[in-house]
Scaffold this active site. Structure first.
Site, mmCIF file in Angstrom:
data_model
loop_
_atom_site.group_PDB
_atom_site.id
_atom_site.type_symbol
_atom_site.label_atom_id
_atom_site.label_comp_id
_atom_site.label_asym_id
_atom_site.label_seq_id
_atom_site.Cartn_x
_atom_site.Cartn_y
_atom_site.Cartn_z
ATOM 1 N N PRO A 72 -32.036 -1.789 127.516
ATOM 2 C CA PRO A 72 -32.993 -2.875 127.239
ATOM 3 C C PRO A 72 -32.561 -4.190 127.880
ATOM 4 C CG PRO A 72 -31.703 -2.343 125.278
ATOM 5 C CD PRO A 72 -31.361 -1.314 126.308
ATOM 6 N N GLU A 83 -25.142 2.691 119.963
ATOM 7 C CA GLU A 83 -25.308 1.268 120.329
ATOM 8 C C GLU A 83 -25.115 1.022 121.816
ATOM 9 O OE1 GLU A 83 -26.727 -1.102 118.655
ATOM 10 O OE2 GLU A 83 -26.996 0.430 117.140
ATOM 11 N N ASP A 136 -54.567 3.243 142.118
ATOM 12 C CA ASP A 136 -54.165 2.913 140.750
ATOM 13 C C ASP A 136 -53.956 1.421 140.555
ATOM 14 O OD1 ASP A 136 -54.174 5.461 139.695
ATOM 15 O OD2 ASP A 136 -52.079 5.850 140.193
ATOM 16 N N ARG A 193 -44.799 9.834 140.980
ATOM 17 C CA ARG A 193 -46.178 9.600 141.445
ATOM 18 C C ARG A 193 -46.229 8.952 142.817
ATOM 19 N NH1 ARG A 193 -50.207 9.813 138.014
ATOM 20 N NH2 ARG A 193 -51.446 8.232 139.064
HETATM 21 C C1 LIG Z 1 -30.265 1.729 120.321
HETATM 22 S S1 LIG Z 1 -30.193 1.509 122.057
HETATM 23 C C2 LIG Z 1 -28.839 0.392 122.247
HETATM 24 C C3 LIG Z 1 -29.288 -1.026 122.296
HETATM 25 C C4 LIG Z 1 -28.164 -2.025 122.541
HETATM 26 N N1 LIG Z 1 -27.291 -2.126 121.407
HETATM 27 C C5 LIG Z 1 -28.796 -3.379 122.826
HETATM 28 O O1 LIG Z 1 -29.241 -4.017 121.887
HETATM 29 O O2 LIG Z 1 -28.881 -3.770 124.015
HETATM 30 C C6 LIG Z 1 -29.568 3.041 122.642
HETATM 31 C C7 LIG Z 1 -29.904 3.381 124.093
HETATM 32 O O3 LIG Z 1 -31.299 3.420 124.265
HETATM 33 C C8 LIG Z 1 -31.629 3.076 125.598
HETATM 34 N N2 LIG Z 1 -32.668 2.026 125.547
HETATM 35 C C9 LIG Z 1 -33.060 1.345 124.455
HETATM 36 N N3 LIG Z 1 -34.039 0.489 124.731
HETATM 37 C C10 LIG Z 1 -34.314 0.626 126.050
HETATM 38 C C11 LIG Z 1 -35.238 -0.004 126.935
HETATM 39 N N4 LIG Z 1 -36.073 -0.948 126.518
HETATM 40 N N5 LIG Z 1 -35.247 0.391 128.221
HETATM 41 C C12 LIG Z 1 -34.393 1.330 128.666
HETATM 42 N N6 LIG Z 1 -33.489 1.953 127.860
HETATM 43 C C13 LIG Z 1 -33.444 1.611 126.577
HETATM 44 C C14 LIG Z 1 -30.342 2.648 126.293
HETATM 45 O O4 LIG Z 1 -29.891 3.708 127.111
HETATM 46 C C15 LIG Z 1 -29.404 2.399 125.129
HETATM 47 O O5 LIG Z 1 -28.062 2.651 125.456
#
Ligand SMILES: C[S@@+](CC[C@H](N)C(=O)[O-])C[C@H]1O[C@@H](n2cnc3c(N)ncnc32)[C@H](O)[C@@H]1O
Length: 245
Positions: free
Chosen positions: A89, A116, A169, A154
């Site tokens: 994220p 996490e 698209d 795609r």
């Molecule tokens: C619960 S999340 C960890 C979030 C992290 N503690 C933070 O707040 O940045 C677990 C995993 O989900 C994936 N993930 C969560 N949100 C994402 C997003 N918006 N885009 C891409 N991957 C995501 C990532 O690989 C991450 O390591």
């Protein structure tokens, strides 16, 4: 294109490897997907893949060694020049241009985090870039990796037939797509716009472009601000706005 997935839940990816456009691309050999599961690189009898964070606090992190070895195996499967992407994220936000850019890579390694997340030193050592699919937090990177696979696939030559071209698209030309209609000609008391039944290809092209421009102006004016417009597009947008006012 080769895509190597590093994930604790490889079964989840059947959603893209078995179904629809992406499933067809896999069957045709246009995309080769391989899996590398950190759990296969554990050495203890519980096959532990998580570890406590230094400094305490809630939640666990992915254990370094199994994850590092799973990434190494993915590199061995795809070649050293594969781009390693950690879904996060905190990464750059995926958009159309990014999907197109990634479709030009020979190989991608997509690392799906869990818990996490991942030790920062492992990200620094192994990851080329972090990619987010939006400003919200998922429970794991698998869904995000599947969004990347679908949007990138795609864009690969030969994946979509002419009748289903990605060029038409939303976002491809910096515009949202125009509205579409199918049979019956009348539905819920509303008729299909006459021009679409006219058989006049030039009129249909202009109508579609006008609707795409108007729709983009109404829903995503930010897209038009960063896009240069032709004289015809300016004329059609003005016409659309006049008709709506
Ligand atoms: C619960 S999340 C960890 C979030 C992290 N503690 C933070 O707040 O940045 C677990 C995993 O989900 C994936 N993930 C969560 N949100 C994402 C997003 N918006 N885009 C891409 N991957 C995501 C990532 O690989 C991450 O390591």
């Amino acid at each position: 294109m080769q895509i190597a997935l590093v994930s604790l839940f490889p079964e989840m990816f059947e959603a893209v490897s078995e179904f629809g456009v992406t499933g067809r691309a896999v069957k045709q050999g246009l995309v080769q997907i391989s899996h590398s599961n950190p759990r296969d690189y554990t050495t203890d009898k519980h096959r532990t893949v998580d570890d406590r964070p230094f400094g305490g606090g809630p939640g666990m992190l992915m254990k370094i060694n199994p994850l590092q070895q799973a990434i190494a195996a993915a590199k061995a499967a795809t070649g050293e020049e594969a781009k390693v992407i950690y879904l996060s994220p905190q990464g750059q936000r995926l958009d159309h241009n990014k999907a197109v850019a990634l479709s030009r890579e020979r190989a991608l390694i997509l690392v799906a985090g869990r818990y996490e997340g991942v030790d920062e030193r492992l990200i620094e050592a192994e990851v080329d870039e972090e990619l987010s699919i939006g400003d919200y937090v998922l429970s794991g990177g698998e869904l995000a990796a599947m969004v990347v696979i679908d949007s990138v696939t795609r864009q690969l030559p030969g994946v979509l037939g002419h009748e289903d071209s990605a060029q038409e698209d939303s976002y491809a030309d910096g515009l949202l797509d125009c509205p579409h209609y199918t049979r019956p000609e009348e539905y819920l008391g509303k008729r299909v716009p006459d021009v679409l039944l006219s058989g006049n290809h030039e009129l249909i092209r202009r109508w579609r472009l006008k609707q795409a421009l108007g729709r983009t102006q109404e829903r995503r004016p930010d897209l038009l601000q960063s896009r240069s417009m032709t004289a015809e597009e300016n004329e059609l947008l003005a016409e659309y706005l006049r008709e709506r006012s």
